[in-house]
Each structure stands twice: as structure tokens, then as C-alpha cells.
Design a protein around this motif. Structure first.
Motif, PDB file in Angstrom:
ATOM      1  N   UNK A  49       0.800  -1.223   0.000  1.00 60.93           N
ATOM      2  CA  UNK A  49       0.000   0.000   0.000  1.00 60.93           C
ATOM      3  C   UNK A  49       0.834   1.275   0.000  1.00 60.93           C
ATOM      4  N   UNK A  50       2.066   1.186   0.479  1.00 62.73           N
ATOM      5  CA  UNK A  50       2.892   2.384   0.651  1.00 62.73           C
ATOM      6  C   UNK A  50       4.363   2.014   0.465  1.00 62.73           C
ATOM      7  N   UNK A  51       5.049   2.577  -0.537  1.00 61.53           N
ATOM      8  CA  UNK A  51       6.451   2.215  -0.817  1.00 61.53           C
ATOM      9  C   UNK A  51       7.388   2.404   0.371  1.00 61.53           C
ATOM     10  N   UNK A  52       7.103   3.390   1.233  1.00 60.78           N
ATOM     11  CA  UNK A  52       8.017   3.669   2.347  1.00 60.78           C
ATOM     12  C   UNK A  52       8.039   2.557   3.386  1.00 60.78           C
ATOM     13  N   UNK A  53       6.998   1.704   3.390  1.00 59.15           N
ATOM     14  CA  UNK A  53       7.022   0.557   4.303  1.00 59.15           C
ATOM     15  C   UNK A  53       8.285  -0.272   4.090  1.00 59.15           C
ATOM     16  N   UNK A  54       8.741  -0.334   2.835  1.00 58.66           N
ATOM     17  CA  UNK A  54       9.898  -1.163   2.505  1.00 58.66           C
ATOM     18  C   UNK A  54      11.199  -0.564   3.039  1.00 58.66           C
ATOM     19  N   UNK A  55      11.176   0.722   3.345  1.00 61.78           N
ATOM     20  CA  UNK A  55      12.396   1.387   3.791  1.00 61.78           C
ATOM     21  C   UNK A  55      12.530   1.426   5.314  1.00 61.78           C
ATOM     22  N   UNK A  56      11.443   1.164   6.022  1.00 62.19           N
ATOM     23  CA  UNK A  56      11.483   1.204   7.482  1.00 62.19           C
ATOM     24  C   UNK A  56      12.133  -0.050   8.040  1.00 62.19           C
ATOM     25  N   UNK A  57      12.825   0.122   9.164  1.00 64.10           N
ATOM     26  CA  UNK A  57      13.362  -1.032   9.873  1.00 64.10           C
ATOM     27  C   UNK A  57      12.215  -1.775  10.549  1.00 64.10           C
ATOM     28  N   UNK A  58      12.472  -3.012  10.948  1.00 65.56           N
ATOM     29  CA  UNK A  58      11.439  -3.808  11.606  1.00 65.56           C
ATOM     30  C   UNK A  58      10.955  -3.139  12.886  1.00 65.56           C
ATOM     31  N   UNK A  59      11.892  -2.635  13.679  1.00 63.80           N
ATOM     32  CA  UNK A  59      11.507  -1.993  14.942  1.00 63.80           C
ATOM     33  C   UNK A  59      10.661  -0.746  14.689  1.00 63.80           C
ATOM     34  N   UNK A  60      10.993   0.000  13.630  1.00 70.75           N
ATOM     35  CA  UNK A  60      10.213   1.190  13.290  1.00 70.75           C
ATOM     36  C   UNK A  60       8.793   0.811  12.883  1.00 70.75           C
ATOM     37  N   UNK A  61       8.658  -0.258  12.101  1.00 71.71           N
ATOM     38  CA  UNK A  61       7.339  -0.731  11.703  1.00 71.71           C
ATOM     39  C   UNK A  61       6.522  -1.168  12.922  1.00 71.71           C
ATOM     40  N   UNK A  62       7.167  -1.840  13.851  1.00 71.82           N
ATOM     41  CA  UNK A  62       6.468  -2.273  15.064  1.00 71.82           C
ATOM     42  C   UNK A  62       5.922  -1.070  15.837  1.00 71.82           C
ATOM     43  N   UNK A  63       6.720  -0.004  15.910  1.00 74.09           N
ATOM     44  CA  UNK A  63       6.287   1.211  16.618  1.00 74.09           C
ATOM     45  C   UNK A  63       5.108   1.865  15.903  1.00 74.09           C
ATOM     46  N   UNK A  64       5.191   1.978  14.567  1.00 78.40           N
ATOM     47  CA  UNK A  64       4.113   2.604  13.780  1.00 78.40           C
ATOM     48  C   UNK A  64       2.809   1.835  13.960  1.00 78.40           C
ATOM     49  N   UNK A  65       2.884   0.511  13.845  1.00 83.31           N
ATOM     50  CA  UNK A  65       1.672  -0.314  13.969  1.00 83.31           C
ATOM     51  C   UNK A  65       1.103  -0.204  15.379  1.00 83.31           C
ATOM     52  N   UNK A  66       1.976  -0.252  16.381  1.00 87.61           N
ATOM     53  CA  UNK A  66       1.524  -0.164  17.774  1.00 87.61           C
ATOM     54  C   UNK A  66       0.830   1.160  18.047  1.00 87.61           C
ATOM     55  N   UNK A  67       1.468   2.272  17.641  1.00 87.50           N
ATOM     56  CA  UNK A  67       0.881   3.596  17.881  1.00 87.50           C
ATOM     57  C   UNK A  67      -0.470   3.751  17.180  1.00 87.50           C
ATOM     58  N   UNK A  68      -0.568   3.228  15.969  1.00 88.95           N
ATOM     59  CA  UNK A  68      -1.809   3.366  15.201  1.00 88.95           C
ATOM     60  C   UNK A  68      -2.938   2.546  15.826  1.00 88.95           C
ATOM     61  N   UNK A  69      -2.663   1.275  16.150  1.00 84.11           N
ATOM     62  CA  UNK A  69      -3.692   0.404  16.734  1.00 84.11           C
ATOM     63  C   UNK A  69      -4.161   0.943  18.082  1.00 84.11           C
TER      64      UNK A  69
END
Length: 419
Positions: A49-69
Motif C-alpha cells: 500500500x505504501x512504498x516507504x514501508x519497505x524502507x522502514x526497519x522492523x523496529x520502526x514498523x512495530x512502533x508505527x503499527x503499535x501507535x496506530x492500533x
């Protein structure tokens, strides 16, 4: 927009689905922010859905998902599909599941976790209706404890699970109607790879890329069975005659038995499959309600075998769509089109070749004569990139013969599909 109830705004945001789009849209005004926090019921994190997802580190993705949920309340559908992520840490994943478990109806999750977590324990005993897991390991299923009283759809892809645990998992889902099993790593406790599944509520099963010695499925309510790219020595279906749709695609099986389940079949679709015609026909011969029959790219176990069209005509009087493609021999014309039978209700006829020959034109002509209600004819063919003069001549002759033939059937629509 200012007069829209906040609940309606929540439904609008939920239809966006993609988490990034929801967050951007929710910044419109305070009402939309409130709708996001209190009335959002669908949220999707998908790496496509978003190209920048591929550039984030795993830990950064975990933080984004956690904050959003954690800014939402009452999520009913959560999808986390990150193809480029090798694995998430167990702690944030557990936090997501525990935060949403009271309201969640659908969960789609395809990322490995380290260490592995018991997804069934976190999701069981709640209101979950749809569960789709990929790239996970399931062990130690306890149906008395890990119950899914509302689950109707279960999809497992690239999941490691024992045959016993899968059987127990189905037992823990008393209302399951749809089951999808794709490329499972099935752990066996004995030398013979046998899987025995039972469900009285199951209506639809899809099985792909699975190898077993023996697969026994007991499903009294089963209406749809689709096997694809499987290697099985024995497949047995035990049911009560509810099966309406049977599809077999690129399957290797020595013994195929659907028992008493063939009486209500309406669609049979078989492709890239080796069959013994007499045995296969006997299996489906009581399907008097059959409306569509497709035998495509089938190979006969005996070179002298052929599809007996007269038998098809007598056994399946309601047949309206017939599709045939196999290696034609003289016997197919000499014996397969014998008699004065008529396919009274066939309105769509699809015929295909792998190697074009003069036999094909004769075969097409013979079948057309026996379909008085035909409305559409589709010719499928394979045309090689490097064609010899003989092949070009054969194709030209075939085209000319079809043009001449169809002058007799002006009411029939003709299509050619070449690959």
C-alpha cells in the motif's frame, strides 16, 4: 460533511482500509479524528500500500503499527501483511492481539514472530469469525481450551502444523464453513503421511501444494472441493451427498474416492490430470444435476481410452457447458462420437488442442452436429513461436475448415483463444 454522524464517518474511514490513508483522512477535522479513535472498525497494514514501508526497519514498523492500533477502540478487522519483513518481535504482536481481542472479528497476519507465539491461545474463546495465518508455526492445539466458537473461515498458508493438531483445530471450530490449506509443512508422528480431518459444518475446502500418502476428509455439509498442485496416494471424501462443485487441477493421485457425494454435483472441472475414464466416469455418473463439465489437458491412463460423449449425453441431461481438451486419437472419433445421441441442453462448447491435426476439425464438426441448442463455441489452441511450414499449412487448413463449417451455424458465436 459537517452534518454527517461520527459513526458514518467511522464507516467511511473503515472503507479506506489502508492504515496510512486512514491516518491522513482522520486529520481532516476533530470529528474525523474522533471517528478514527472511536468508530474505526477496519485497519490494514500492507507493504504493497505504501512504498516507504519497505524502507522502514522492523523496529520502526512495530512502533508505527503499535501507535496506530492503540489510538483506536473497537477494531473488528485487522490485517498485517508485510511481505518484506522477516519477523516481528513477539512482544508487540502479543500487545496488538491482546488490545483488540475483545472486539476483533477478522484477523489476517502473515509475518513470522520470534520467539514463536501461540496465535490460537491469543485469539481463541473470542468473537473471531475469520482467521488467516501465514508463515507461522502451530503446536499443541487443545480444543477444550482453545475454542473458536464463532470462527467461520480459516486460512493457513506456509504454516507448520502436525496432522493431529490440524484435526484438533477443526474440532475447536464448530461453525467453520470455509477452510484453505496452502503449502503446509505437515509434521507427521508416524512413517505413513496420513491426515484425517472431520467437520460437520464445513462447506468449502481449498487444498494447494500438499503431499500426503493418505488424506481422509469427513464433511457431511461439504459443497465445494478444490484440489490444486497436490501429490496424494489416496484421497477419500466421506459426506452425505451435498457436494456441488468439484475442481481438480494438476493433482497426482492414485486412488480418488468421493463416495456418495456425487449425486448433487453441478460443476466438475478437471485439468492437467491423469484419469482412468471408466473409473472416473463411474465416480460422477450419478450426477444427474451436472450443468458444467470441464476435462482440460487430461491424460488417459490407458492409451486406448477416450471420453465417451454418448455416455456423457445419457448421464448428464442438464449439461449446458461442456469443455474438452485432450490428445485426440482415431479412437476418440471412431468410438467417442458413435451413435445418434444429442447434447440437448449444451449452449456453450469449449474445445482445445495441444497439437493441431486434421482430427481436430473432424471432432469439432461431429460435436457441433450433436449440440442443437448451441449458442457459443470457443476454440482454444497452442501456437508455437517457431512454426514450421507444415504447422502453418495445418493451421491455415483448420481456419478454412472452421469458416466453412460455421456457415451452417450462423446463430453460434465463435471465439478463438490461442496461446
Amino acid at each position: 460533511m459537517e452534518f454527517l454522524p461520527v459513526e458514518v464517518v467511522g464507516n467511511i474511514l473503515s472503507r479506506l482500509g489502508a492504515a496510512r490513508d486512514v491516518v491522513i483522512a482522520s486529520a481532516t477535522c476533530r470529528k474525523w479524528q474522533e471517528a478514527w479513535r472511536k468508530h474505526l472498525h477496519t485497519l490494514t497494514f500492507n507493504s504493497n500500500d505504501w512504498p516507504l514501508y519497505h524502507e522502514f526497519s522492523t523496529s520502526r514498523l512495530e512502533i508505527i503499527i503499535t501507535q496506530t492500533i492503540f489510538q483506536t477502540k473497537g477494531l473488528q478487522c485487522l490485517s498485517i501483511i508485510m511481505d518484506d519483513v522477516d519477523e516481528f518481535s513477539a512482544a508487540p504482536v502479543i500487545a496488538w492481539l491482546m488490545y483488540t481481542r475483545e472486539t476483533l472479528r477478522q484477523l489476517h497476519y502473515n509475518v513470522r514472530t520470534t520467539p514463536n507465539i501461540n496465535m490460537l491461545e491469543k485469539c481463541g474463546r473470542q468473537k473471531l469469525e475469520v482467521l488467516a495465518l501465514a508463515h507461522n508455526t502451530i503446536t499443541g492445539v487443545e480444543p477444550c481450551y482453545q475454542k473458536f466458537p464463532c470462527l467461520k473461515s480459516l486460512s493457513l498458508s506456509y504454516v507448520s502444523i502436525s496432522a493431529l493438531d490440524l484435526s484438533l483445530l477443526l474440532t475447536a471450530c464448530p461453525k467453520i464453513e470455509l477452510l484453505s490449506l496452502v503449502s503446509l509443512d505437515i509434521v507427521m508422528s508416524d512413517p505413513q503421511a496420513t491426515m484425517d480431518l472431520s467437520s460437520y459444518s464445513l462447506k468449502d475446502i481449498y487444498v494447494e501444494a500438499i503431499s500426503l500418502d493418505k488424506f481422509i476428509l469427513e464433511a457431511d455439509s461439504l459443497e465445494k472441493l478444490h484440489l490444486k498442485d497436490c501429490t496424494l496416494e489416496v484421497f477419500e471424501l466421506v459426506g452425505k451427498g451435498m457436494l456441488r462443485f468439484l475442481k481438480i487441477d494438476d493433482v497426482s493421485v492414485i486412488h480418488l474416492d468421493i463416495g456418495e457425494s456425487a449425486e448433487n454435483l453441478e460443476i466438475v472441472d478437471v485439468s492437467n490430470f491423469t484419469i482412468m475414464w471408466a473409473k472416473f466416469h463411474h465416480m460422477i455418473s450419478r450426477s444427474s444435476k451436472l450443468r458444467k463439465l470441464r476435462l482440460w489437458g487430461v491424460v488417459f491412463d490407458d492409451e486406448d481410452e477416450f471420453v465417451d460423449i454418448e455416455t456423457i449425453s445419457s448421464c448428464f441431461p442438464l449439461l449446458s457447458h461442456l469443455s474438452l481438451s485432450y490428445d485426440l486419437r482415431e479412437a476418440a472419433l471412431q468410438y467417442g462420437l458413435q451413435g445418434s445421441f444429442v447434447l440437448d441442453n449444451v449452449i456453450v462448447l469449449e474445445l482445445g488442442w495441444t497439437v493441431i491435426s486434421d482430427l481436430f476439425s473432424t471432432w469439432v464438426s461431429g460435436l457441433l452436429e450433436r449440440c442443437p441448442q448451441l449458442r457459443k463455441l470457443v476454440i482454444h489452441g497452442v501456437v508455437s513461436e517457431t512454426k514450421t511450414h507444415e504447422e502453418c499449412h495445418m493451421l491455415a487448413n483448420f481456419t478454412s475448415s472452421i469458416v466453412r463449417l460455421m456457415r451452417k451455424y450462423l446463430h453460434v458465436e465463435v471465439q478463438f483463444e490461442y496461446e
